[in-house]
Scaffold this active site. Sequence first.
Site, short mmCIF file in Angstrom:
data_model
loop_
_atom_site.label_atom_id
_atom_site.label_comp_id
_atom_site.label_asym_id
_atom_site.label_seq_id
_atom_site.Cartn_x
_atom_site.Cartn_y
_atom_site.Cartn_z
CB SER A 143 -0.87 4.79 -10.24
OG SER A 143 -1.73 4.67 -11.36
CE1 TYR A 156 -5.35 3.84 -7.15
CE2 TYR A 156 -4.84 4.89 -9.25
CZ TYR A 156 -4.64 3.87 -8.34
OH TYR A 156 -3.73 2.87 -8.62
P1 NAD Z 1 -4.77 -5.55 -4.87
O1 NAD Z 1 -6.16 -5.19 -4.49
O2 NAD Z 1 -4.47 -6.93 -5.34
O3 NAD Z 1 -3.76 -5.16 -3.74
C1 NAD Z 1 -4.00 -4.17 -2.80
C2 NAD Z 1 -3.39 -4.61 -1.53
O4 NAD Z 1 -3.62 -3.60 -0.55
C3 NAD Z 1 -4.01 -5.92 -1.00
O5 NAD Z 1 -3.00 -6.73 -0.47
C4 NAD Z 1 -4.93 -5.42 0.09
O6 NAD Z 1 -5.11 -6.39 1.11
C5 NAD Z 1 -4.15 -4.23 0.59
N1 NAD Z 1 -4.96 -3.30 1.35
C6 NAD Z 1 -6.11 -2.67 0.99
N2 NAD Z 1 -6.56 -1.92 2.02
C7 NAD Z 1 -5.68 -2.08 3.04
C8 NAD Z 1 -5.61 -1.58 4.37
N3 NAD Z 1 -6.54 -0.76 4.86
N4 NAD Z 1 -4.56 -1.96 5.13
C9 NAD Z 1 -3.61 -2.81 4.67
N5 NAD Z 1 -3.64 -3.32 3.42
C10 NAD Z 1 -4.66 -2.95 2.62
O7 NAD Z 1 -4.38 -4.49 -6.03
P2 NAD Z 1 -3.02 -4.23 -6.79
O8 NAD Z 1 -3.42 -3.94 -8.18
O9 NAD Z 1 -2.01 -5.26 -6.52
O10 NAD Z 1 -2.58 -2.83 -6.14
C11 NAD Z 1 -1.38 -2.63 -5.41
C12 NAD Z 1 -0.92 -1.20 -5.57
O11 NAD Z 1 -0.60 -0.98 -6.94
C13 NAD Z 1 -1.97 -0.16 -5.20
O12 NAD Z 1 -1.35 0.92 -4.53
C14 NAD Z 1 -2.50 0.28 -6.56
O13 NAD Z 1 -3.02 1.58 -6.51
C15 NAD Z 1 -1.26 0.18 -7.40
N6 NAD Z 1 -1.51 0.08 -8.84
C16 NAD Z 1 -2.15 -1.00 -9.39
C17 NAD Z 1 -2.35 -1.05 -10.76
C18 NAD Z 1 -3.03 -2.23 -11.45
O14 NAD Z 1 -3.32 -2.15 -12.65
N7 NAD Z 1 -3.29 -3.34 -10.77
C19 NAD Z 1 -1.90 0.00 -11.57
C20 NAD Z 1 -1.25 1.08 -10.96
C21 NAD Z 1 -1.04 1.10 -9.60
#
Ligand code: NAD
Length: 261
Positions: A143, A156
């Site tokens: 991130s 985080y």
């Molecule tokens: P999201 O909530 O759509 O995706 C998260 C995923 O992780 C989901 O598929 C969920 O089922 C899975 N998950 C959560 N807990 C779990 C567990 N215990 N076991 C297995 N799977 C689990 O959110 P996203 O935004 O797509 O996030 C994905 C990654 O990207 C994360 O690591 C997040 O920190 C990172 N991220 C997201 C953003 C953003 O703006 N969306 C920005 C920077 C980083």
Amino acid sequence: MDLLRPLSGRTAIVTGSNSGIGLGVVEALAKSGANVVLNSFTDEESDHATARRIGEEFGVSARYVRADMSDGEACRWLVAEVGGCDILVNNAGIQHVAPVDEFPVAKWNAILAINLSSAFHATAAALPGMRMKGWGRIINVASAHGLTASPYKSAYVAAKHGVVGLTKAVALETAGQGITVNAICPGYVLTPLVEAQIPDQMKTHGMDRDTVIREVMLARQPSRQFATVDQMGGTAVFLCSSAADQITGTTISVDGGWTAL
Ligand code: NAD
């Protein structure tokens, strides 16, 4: 090599991939010909249906495997269950926002386990197979918070900085072995979860959609534009390409300029 499907014959595991960025990465890898393993901690019919749709749409093998990434044994089991992988995308992640002195201990532990330790366990399980083949790609979805901080996100920020450190250490341990290890550092990405927050933010701030996105949600993202899940997928595909053979141990920011501030 099939130039349109350069990842044909490769198998990719993407943790946390039944929605958001993980799903976008799965689709991009499948479009490039990789067989894909989707994962999350649920086991809904919709999870399996998503895998079936991707398999049919892109003509690859696609399956969904339930495994809870907060459990180190389950992370290792996932890799073993699918017979190892050529591409491992450590993407599963959760968030919780609270002042550090009020941060619930259970949330701290869960964030560290899911966002950081899962990458350690899955990497440890996947590396021996990659070494045997002399080829591998490990992509950690960190991130902008892996490189910079915000208040109230102590767990985080700590976990994502940890992911960047893990990326560098494993890259050094695998350098010259045909294996690369990198972290993608997204800024604010338009996922269904973020999309769902927009109406509430509009109501809270009394602003229209465009204004609330630009002035509130993307206040720290200089482009004032969301990154997209397709862009995350494209970055992952690039990291899997031969053009990226010598890119290892580094971060790629896809953040509209956030970390340049
Ligand atoms: P999201 O909530 O759509 O995706 C998260 C995923 O992780 C989901 O598929 C969920 O089922 C899975 N998950 C959560 N807990 C779990 C567990 N215990 N076991 C297995 N799977 C689990 O959110 P996203 O935004 O797509 O996030 C994905 C990654 O990207 C994360 O690591 C997040 O920190 C990172 N991220 C997201 C953003 C953003 O703006 N969306 C920005 C920077 C980083």
